[in-house]
Design a protein around this motif. Structure first.
Motif, PDB file in Angstrom:
ATOM      1  N   UNK A 243      10.775  37.045   9.934  1.00 21.72           N
ATOM      2  CA  UNK A 243      10.232  38.339   9.506  1.00 21.72           C
ATOM      3  C   UNK A 243       8.777  38.481   9.932  1.00 21.72           C
ATOM      4  N   UNK A 244       7.999  37.404   9.756  1.00 20.17           N
ATOM      5  CA  UNK A 244       6.576  37.460  10.110  1.00 20.17           C
ATOM      6  C   UNK A 244       6.378  37.662  11.610  1.00 20.17           C
ATOM      7  N   UNK A 245       7.258  37.076  12.415  1.00 19.98           N
ATOM      8  CA  UNK A 245       7.116  37.174  13.872  1.00 19.98           C
ATOM      9  C   UNK A 245       7.303  38.602  14.376  1.00 19.98           C
ATOM     10  N   UNK A 246       7.949  39.438  13.556  1.00 20.93           N
ATOM     11  CA  UNK A 246       8.162  40.820  13.942  1.00 20.93           C
ATOM     12  C   UNK A 246       6.989  41.721  13.550  1.00 20.93           C
ATOM     13  N   UNK A 265       0.972  29.746   8.303  1.00 20.19           N
ATOM     14  CA  UNK A 265       0.053  29.506   9.409  1.00 20.19           C
ATOM     15  C   UNK A 265       0.382  30.497  10.514  1.00 20.19           C
ATOM     16  N   UNK A 266      -0.617  31.167  11.049  1.00 18.05           N
ATOM     17  CA  UNK A 266      -0.363  32.229  12.033  1.00 18.05           C
ATOM     18  C   UNK A 266      -1.228  32.040  13.277  1.00 18.05           C
ATOM     19  N   UNK A 267      -0.619  32.338  14.419  1.00 16.84           N
ATOM     20  CA  UNK A 267      -1.344  32.456  15.683  1.00 16.84           C
ATOM     21  C   UNK A 267      -1.358  33.945  16.006  1.00 16.84           C
ATOM     22  N   UNK A 268      -2.542  34.535  16.055  1.00 17.65           N
ATOM     23  CA  UNK A 268      -2.648  35.981  16.230  1.00 17.65           C
ATOM     24  C   UNK A 268      -2.743  36.366  17.699  1.00 17.65           C
ATOM     25  N   UNK A 269      -2.064  37.461  18.032  1.00 11.74           N
ATOM     26  CA  UNK A 269      -2.163  38.015  19.381  1.00 11.74           C
ATOM     27  C   UNK A 269      -3.403  38.893  19.506  1.00 11.74           C
ATOM     28  N   UNK A 270      -3.852  39.418  18.366  1.00 10.60           N
ATOM     29  CA  UNK A 270      -5.078  40.219  18.321  1.00 10.60           C
ATOM     30  C   UNK A 270      -5.633  40.145  16.904  1.00 10.60           C
ATOM     31  N   UNK A 271      -6.903  40.429  16.708  1.00 10.42           N
ATOM     32  CA  UNK A 271      -7.498  40.317  15.375  1.00 10.42           C
ATOM     33  C   UNK A 271      -6.848  41.267  14.365  1.00 10.42           C
ATOM     34  N   UNK A 272      -6.501  40.725  13.202  1.00 14.92           N
ATOM     35  CA  UNK A 272      -5.987  41.531  12.091  1.00 14.92           C
ATOM     36  C   UNK A 272      -6.466  40.893  10.793  1.00 14.92           C
ATOM     37  N   UNK A 273      -6.802  41.699   9.812  1.00 13.77           N
ATOM     38  CA  UNK A 273      -7.286  41.180   8.540  1.00 13.77           C
ATOM     39  C   UNK A 273      -6.121  40.674   7.698  1.00 13.77           C
ATOM     40  N   UNK A 274      -6.450  39.828   6.704  1.00  8.77           N
ATOM     41  CA  UNK A 274      -5.417  39.340   5.790  1.00  8.77           C
ATOM     42  C   UNK A 274      -4.752  40.484   5.049  1.00  8.77           C
ATOM     43  N   UNK A 275      -5.528  41.476   4.687  1.00  6.74           N
ATOM     44  CA  UNK A 275      -4.984  42.637   3.957  1.00  6.74           C
ATOM     45  C   UNK A 275      -3.927  43.340   4.801  1.00  6.74           C
ATOM     46  N   UNK A 276      -4.225  43.544   6.083  1.00  4.51           N
ATOM     47  CA  UNK A 276      -3.264  44.199   6.984  1.00  4.51           C
ATOM     48  C   UNK A 276      -2.006  43.361   7.159  1.00  4.51           C
ATOM     49  N   UNK A 277      -2.195  42.055   7.360  1.00  5.93           N
ATOM     50  CA  UNK A 277      -1.056  41.177   7.584  1.00  5.93           C
ATOM     51  C   UNK A 277      -0.160  41.083   6.354  1.00  5.93           C
ATOM     52  N   UNK A 278      -0.764  40.937   5.179  1.00  6.60           N
ATOM     53  CA  UNK A 278       0.020  40.832   3.956  1.00  6.60           C
ATOM     54  C   UNK A 278       0.763  42.131   3.659  1.00  6.60           C
ATOM     55  N   UNK A 279       0.133  43.258   3.965  1.00  3.88           N
ATOM     56  CA  UNK A 279       0.800  44.555   3.768  1.00  3.88           C
ATOM     57  C   UNK A 279       2.027  44.658   4.670  1.00  3.88           C
ATOM     58  N   UNK A 283       6.411  44.569   3.577  1.00  2.00           N
ATOM     59  CA  UNK A 283       7.416  45.535   4.004  1.00  2.00           C
ATOM     60  C   UNK A 283       8.688  44.838   4.500  1.00  2.00           C
ATOM     61  N   UNK A 284       8.594  43.553   4.848  1.00  2.00           N
ATOM     62  CA  UNK A 284       9.724  42.832   5.428  1.00  2.00           C
ATOM     63  C   UNK A 284      10.269  41.718   4.539  1.00  2.00           C
ATOM     64  N   UNK A 285       9.508  41.314   3.514  1.00  2.00           N
ATOM     65  CA  UNK A 285       9.900  40.176   2.690  1.00  2.00           C
ATOM     66  C   UNK A 285       9.960  40.553   1.218  1.00  2.00           C
ATOM     67  N   UNK A 288       9.050  37.125  -3.695  1.00  2.00           N
ATOM     68  CA  UNK A 288       9.013  35.663  -3.783  1.00  2.00           C
ATOM     69  C   UNK A 288       8.740  35.004  -2.438  1.00  2.00           C
ATOM     70  N   UNK A 289       8.872  35.754  -1.325  1.00  2.00           N
ATOM     71  CA  UNK A 289       8.701  35.175   0.011  1.00  2.00           C
ATOM     72  C   UNK A 289       7.381  35.582   0.663  1.00  2.00           C
ATOM     73  N   UNK A 290       6.588  36.406  -0.014  1.00  2.00           N
ATOM     74  CA  UNK A 290       5.281  36.785   0.529  1.00  2.00           C
ATOM     75  C   UNK A 290       4.306  35.623   0.333  1.00  2.00           C
ATOM     76  N   UNK A 291       3.624  35.160   1.380  1.00  2.00           N
ATOM     77  CA  UNK A 291       2.739  33.988   1.268  1.00  2.00           C
ATOM     78  C   UNK A 291       1.586  34.180   0.292  1.00  2.00           C
TER      79      UNK A 291
END
Length: 311
Positions: A243-246, A265-279, A283-285, A288-291
């Motif tokens: 889910x995270x890879x998408x 643990x994430x390897x980013x293709x471009x800069x993104x904030x934690x707030x953006x990533x968690x949001x 939407x996909x998890x 209980x599965x949100x880090x």
């Protein structure tokens, strides 16, 4: 790992695959096997294609580009009709697909684990007429225990999660924690039985979890040892990672459990904030599965075949 397995066991399973029609796609074709022969998947695929009277092309030794990059050599690979590869190979293939020209390609072979359906759809968009084979086996089960060929036309929602029916040389059982067979359709540990497994006992406890669907096909759901326990739930790191890879901006990732914390643990293709990533992850998890925590790393540790290291 080093496993001793007699030649006749390979021969018997491959004969069964030929009899079951599992190698119809390999008949007299020109195939590229991306895994080296020191890898069990590479060796088994090599023997299978040879038995089907195919011409086999192996990766160049000590190539700086790797097997995916080598495919960009249009002159050498123009006539390739089939390719066998592990999920990591196909994920890299999808990223370079615009630079790879394979006009004769008509079969895609997938082994060594489940591939993200989004990546597979990306590849099928370029090769819509190709058949796709999915195999399940281990080093201790020459050549494979189950096999399925998906034929076109491929549906847009196709997920390619089924590993197919059991090859006639084996039997596969799904057992619960008590060692007893589970109810049909229920998840449990996968056991492979038969004289062809490497263990002299004729029984192999795989450590993988799965179930048989209504069509009698094996669905592999993960590894028993890889699950993460959190808040009383048993979570699959593969599901979280898929889910995270998408999510836009995440190039690669690994889910890790530390105590009661779930860390991604994430390897980013471009800069993104934690707030953006968690949001994006919410939407996909499920909740209980949100880090609990995101950790940026330069790369995810992987085995030679591209599987994520869990230790």
């Amino acid at each position: 790992k080093s496993v001793r397995c007699e030649h006749w066991k390979f021969a018997r399973v491959i004969e069964a695959m030929l009899g079951d029609g599992a190698l119809a796609h390999a008949r007299e074709c020109r195939a590229f096997i991306s895994q080296p022969l020191v890898h069990s998947y590479g060796l088994c695929a090599f023997l299978e294609y040879c038995a089907a009277e195919a011409t086999v092309v192996l990766p160049p030794e000590n190539s700086a580009l790797g097997p995916v990059g080598d495919l960009m050599n249009a002159e050498r690979f123009r006539s390739i009709e089939a390719i066998e590869g592990v999920p990591y190979f196909w994920s890299q293939f999808a990223k370079l697909r615009s630079k790879i020209r394979l006009p004769a390609l008509r079969h895609l072979g997938l082994g060594g684990g489940r591939l993200d359906p989004a990546i597979m759809r990306n590849i099928v968009d370029q090769h819509p007429g190709a058949t796709i084979s999915v195999r399940y086996g281990l080093t201790e089960t020459p050549s494979v225990a189950t096999h399925k060929v998906y034929r076109p036309p491929h549906r847009p929602e196709q997920d390619w999660i089924s590993s197919g029916r059991v090859i006639s040389a084996y039997e596969v059982e799904i057992r619960g924690e008590n060692g007893q067979l589970v109810v049909a359709g229920s998840e449990g540990e996968i056991f492979v039985l038969g004289t062809c497994v490497s263990d002299p006992s004729g029984e192999l406890r795989t450590g993988d979890l799965g179930y048989f669907d209504d069509a009698g096909e094996l669905i592999v759901t993960g590894r028993r040892s890889a699950f993460i326990k959190r808040r009383g739930y048993r979570l699959s790191p593969e599901m979280i990672e898929a889910a995270a890879s998408q999510c836009e901006g995440i190039r690669d990732c690994r889910a890790v459990g530390r105590g009661e914390q779930l860390i991604l643990e994430v390897v980013l293709a471009r800069p993104r904030s934690d707030v953006e990533l968690l949001a994006a992850l919410r939407q996909r998890l499920s909740d209980t599965m949100v880090p609990d925590l995101l950790v940026r790393v330069e790369q995810i540790p992987r085995t030679y075949s591209g599987k994520i290291k869990r230790s």
